[in-house]
Scaffold this motif. Structure first.
Motif, mmCIF file in Angstrom:
data_model
loop_
_atom_site.group_PDB
_atom_site.id
_atom_site.type_symbol
_atom_site.label_atom_id
_atom_site.label_comp_id
_atom_site.label_asym_id
_atom_site.label_seq_id
_atom_site.Cartn_x
_atom_site.Cartn_y
_atom_site.Cartn_z
ATOM 1 N N MET A 205 -24.778 5.321 58.209
ATOM 2 C CA MET A 205 -26.039 5.542 58.929
ATOM 3 C C MET A 205 -27.194 5.779 57.967
ATOM 4 S SD MET A 205 -27.128 8.193 61.985
ATOM 5 C CE MET A 205 -26.281 7.376 63.330
ATOM 6 N N ILE A 206 -26.914 6.406 56.827
ATOM 7 C CA ILE A 206 -27.978 6.574 55.828
ATOM 8 C C ILE A 206 -28.524 5.204 55.430
ATOM 9 C CG2 ILE A 206 -28.484 7.285 53.463
ATOM 10 C CD1 ILE A 206 -26.519 9.541 53.786
ATOM 11 N N LYS A 207 -27.634 4.255 55.213
ATOM 12 C CA LYS A 207 -28.077 2.913 54.829
ATOM 13 C C LYS A 207 -28.751 2.193 55.996
ATOM 14 C CE LYS A 207 -23.958 1.817 53.380
ATOM 15 N NZ LYS A 207 -22.840 1.026 52.811
ATOM 16 N N ASP A 208 -28.183 2.319 57.195
ATOM 17 C CA ASP A 208 -28.770 1.641 58.353
ATOM 18 C C ASP A 208 -30.087 2.269 58.786
ATOM 19 O OD1 ASP A 208 -26.931 -0.350 58.553
ATOM 20 O OD2 ASP A 208 -25.715 0.614 60.109
ATOM 21 N N SER A 209 -30.338 3.511 58.358
ATOM 22 C CA SER A 209 -31.624 4.122 58.695
ATOM 23 C C SER A 209 -32.788 3.354 58.077
ATOM 24 C CB SER A 209 -31.665 5.586 58.226
ATOM 25 O OG SER A 209 -31.696 5.665 56.807
ATOM 26 N N SER A 210 -32.489 2.544 57.055
ATOM 27 C CA SER A 210 -33.541 1.724 56.440
ATOM 28 C C SER A 210 -34.102 0.698 57.431
ATOM 29 C CB SER A 210 -32.999 1.003 55.204
ATOM 30 O OG SER A 210 -31.958 0.108 55.551
ATOM 31 N N LEU A 211 -33.341 0.407 58.488
ATOM 32 C CA LEU A 211 -33.811 -0.559 59.486
ATOM 33 C C LEU A 211 -35.025 -0.052 60.251
ATOM 34 C CD1 LEU A 211 -30.364 -1.750 60.926
ATOM 35 C CD2 LEU A 211 -31.836 -2.966 59.319
ATOM 36 N N VAL A 212 -35.224 1.263 60.272
ATOM 37 C CA VAL A 212 -36.379 1.789 61.013
ATOM 38 C C VAL A 212 -37.688 1.354 60.373
ATOM 39 C CG1 VAL A 212 -34.995 3.784 61.711
ATOM 40 C CG2 VAL A 212 -36.575 4.004 59.787
ATOM 41 N N SER A 213 -37.617 0.866 59.149
ATOM 42 C CA SER A 213 -38.836 0.406 58.476
ATOM 43 C C SER A 213 -39.450 -0.795 59.187
ATOM 44 C CB SER A 213 -38.541 0.050 57.017
ATOM 45 O OG SER A 213 -37.621 -1.026 56.924
ATOM 46 N N VAL A 214 -38.650 -1.555 59.946
ATOM 47 C CA VAL A 214 -39.198 -2.717 60.658
ATOM 48 C C VAL A 214 -40.145 -2.277 61.775
ATOM 49 C CG1 VAL A 214 -37.153 -4.095 60.131
ATOM 50 C CG2 VAL A 214 -37.279 -2.879 62.310
ATOM 51 N N LEU A 215 -40.058 -1.006 62.179
ATOM 52 C CA LEU A 215 -40.968 -0.476 63.195
ATOM 53 C C LEU A 215 -42.192 0.191 62.568
ATOM 54 C CD1 LEU A 215 -38.433 1.157 65.706
ATOM 55 C CD2 LEU A 215 -39.384 -1.161 65.725
ATOM 56 N N GLY A 216 -42.229 0.206 61.239
ATOM 57 C CA GLY A 216 -43.345 0.830 60.558
ATOM 58 C C GLY A 216 -43.161 2.311 60.316
ATOM 59 N N VAL A 217 -41.967 2.837 60.603
ATOM 60 C CA VAL A 217 -41.691 4.249 60.337
ATOM 61 C C VAL A 217 -41.685 4.467 58.825
ATOM 62 C CG1 VAL A 217 -40.011 6.118 60.591
ATOM 63 C CG2 VAL A 217 -40.367 4.486 62.464
ATOM 64 N N ALA A 218 -42.368 5.508 58.373
ATOM 65 C CA ALA A 218 -42.581 5.711 56.932
ATOM 66 C C ALA A 218 -41.372 6.327 56.249
ATOM 67 C CB ALA A 218 -43.813 6.585 56.708
ATOM 68 N N ASP A 219 -40.255 5.621 56.297
ATOM 69 C CA ASP A 219 -39.058 6.101 55.615
ATOM 70 C C ASP A 219 -39.053 5.597 54.182
ATOM 71 O OD1 ASP A 219 -38.502 3.383 56.125
ATOM 72 O OD2 ASP A 219 -36.356 3.769 56.050
ATOM 73 N N LEU A 220 -37.945 5.784 53.489
ATOM 74 C CA LEU A 220 -37.822 5.400 52.087
ATOM 75 C C LEU A 220 -38.088 3.911 51.880
ATOM 76 C CD1 LEU A 220 -36.957 6.204 49.202
ATOM 77 C CD2 LEU A 220 -34.588 5.889 49.908
#
Length: 275
Positions: A205-220
């Protein structure tokens, strides 16, 4: 027949090599202004990554446990509902699920909620409970929760089924209720089987959390993407992004292995004591 491995063959050379690379990048971040600047900017998204992972995984674990209990219940309806959910959700890629929840599910929920609440508000039965919007951050968390709960439910189901049926029958004979049997007999034993794959799902899930970047969420990942697109320093930026993700995932993986060994050693000591 494979040759027998000795202790020298088991030495973690891969970890030594990974540590050398990590040390090299750490030195570059410390002495190189460009790498230091990239690391400072990218690391601002680490807390969003950690927040999304922790909240999403906690919710997915609770929902997954509920699905596992439903799947093993005596109710045919509950079993079929749980099986339907697990099979359908597991067949949908996380990215597609993310888009669906973000652009279909969340807006639909807002419309349905406001439609149901408006008559109650106008009648003076409740206060102002209208929902204006669901943030992109929470849309991403909900999508990860739904996606991972299906996988985690199978982990719980396998762990519960691994418990010796004789112990459950003995608990029944002692007069324990179904909830007491699950709480005091089944879950404490199942957790040892559940823990390793559950830890792997957390790392995933840590790796898949990177997918939230496609929504513009300011993650890593999003912070790295924004910086790279503006500076065209793609190699340096994504090297730092990968470096931070590896620090998180490899560190957790090593901690999980150490915990597994400790639990295994405790089981061996316990079984040896009984002998």
């Amino acid at each position: 027949m494979a040759p027998k491995q000795d202790g020298k063959d088991d030495f973690p050379w891969w970890l030594l090599a990974a540590g050398a690379i990590a040390l090299f990048l750490a030195v570059q971040i410390a002495i190189n202004d460009l790498y230091s600047q990239i690391f400072t900017i990218v690391s601002k998204g680490v807390w969003i990554t950690i927040f999304v992972t922790l909240v999403g995984f906690a919710l997915a674990t609770l929902f997954g446990l509920l699905l596992a209990v439903m799947g093993l219940s005596g109710s045919l309806l509950a079993r079929q509902v749980a099986r339907f959910y697990v099979e359908i959700i597991r067949g949908i890629p996380i990215l597609v699920l993310l888009f669906y929840i973000a652009f279909v599910g969340a807006p639909g929920f807002v419309i349905a909620w406001n439609f149901l609440m408006t008559p109650l508000i106008e009648a003076g039965l409740i206060g102002e409970l209208l929902v204006r919007d669901v943030s992109l951050l929470w849309r991403a968390i909900i999508a990860l929760t739904i996606g991972y709960s299906a996988f985690i439910s199978e982990v719980f189901r396998a762990g519960i089924l691994a418990v010796d049926e004789g112990q459950i029958e003995a608990a029944k004979a002692l007069g324990l209720t179904r909830l007491q049997r699950f709480r005091f007999i089944v879950l404490p034993q199942a957790i040892r089987t559940i823990l390793p794959p559950l830890g792997n799902d957390f790392i995933a899930m840590i790796k898949d959390s990177s997918l939230v970047s496609v929504l513009g969420v300011a993650d890593l990942t999003q912070m790295g993407k924004v910086y790279a697109s503006g500076s065209f320093r793609f190699f340096e930026t994504y090297s730092i992004v990968a470096y931070v993700y590896l620090l998180l995932t490899v560190g957790l993986s090593l901690g999980l292995r150490a915990l597994e060994k400790r639990l295994r050693r405790a089981d061996e000591e316990r079984s040896g004591g009984r002998d």
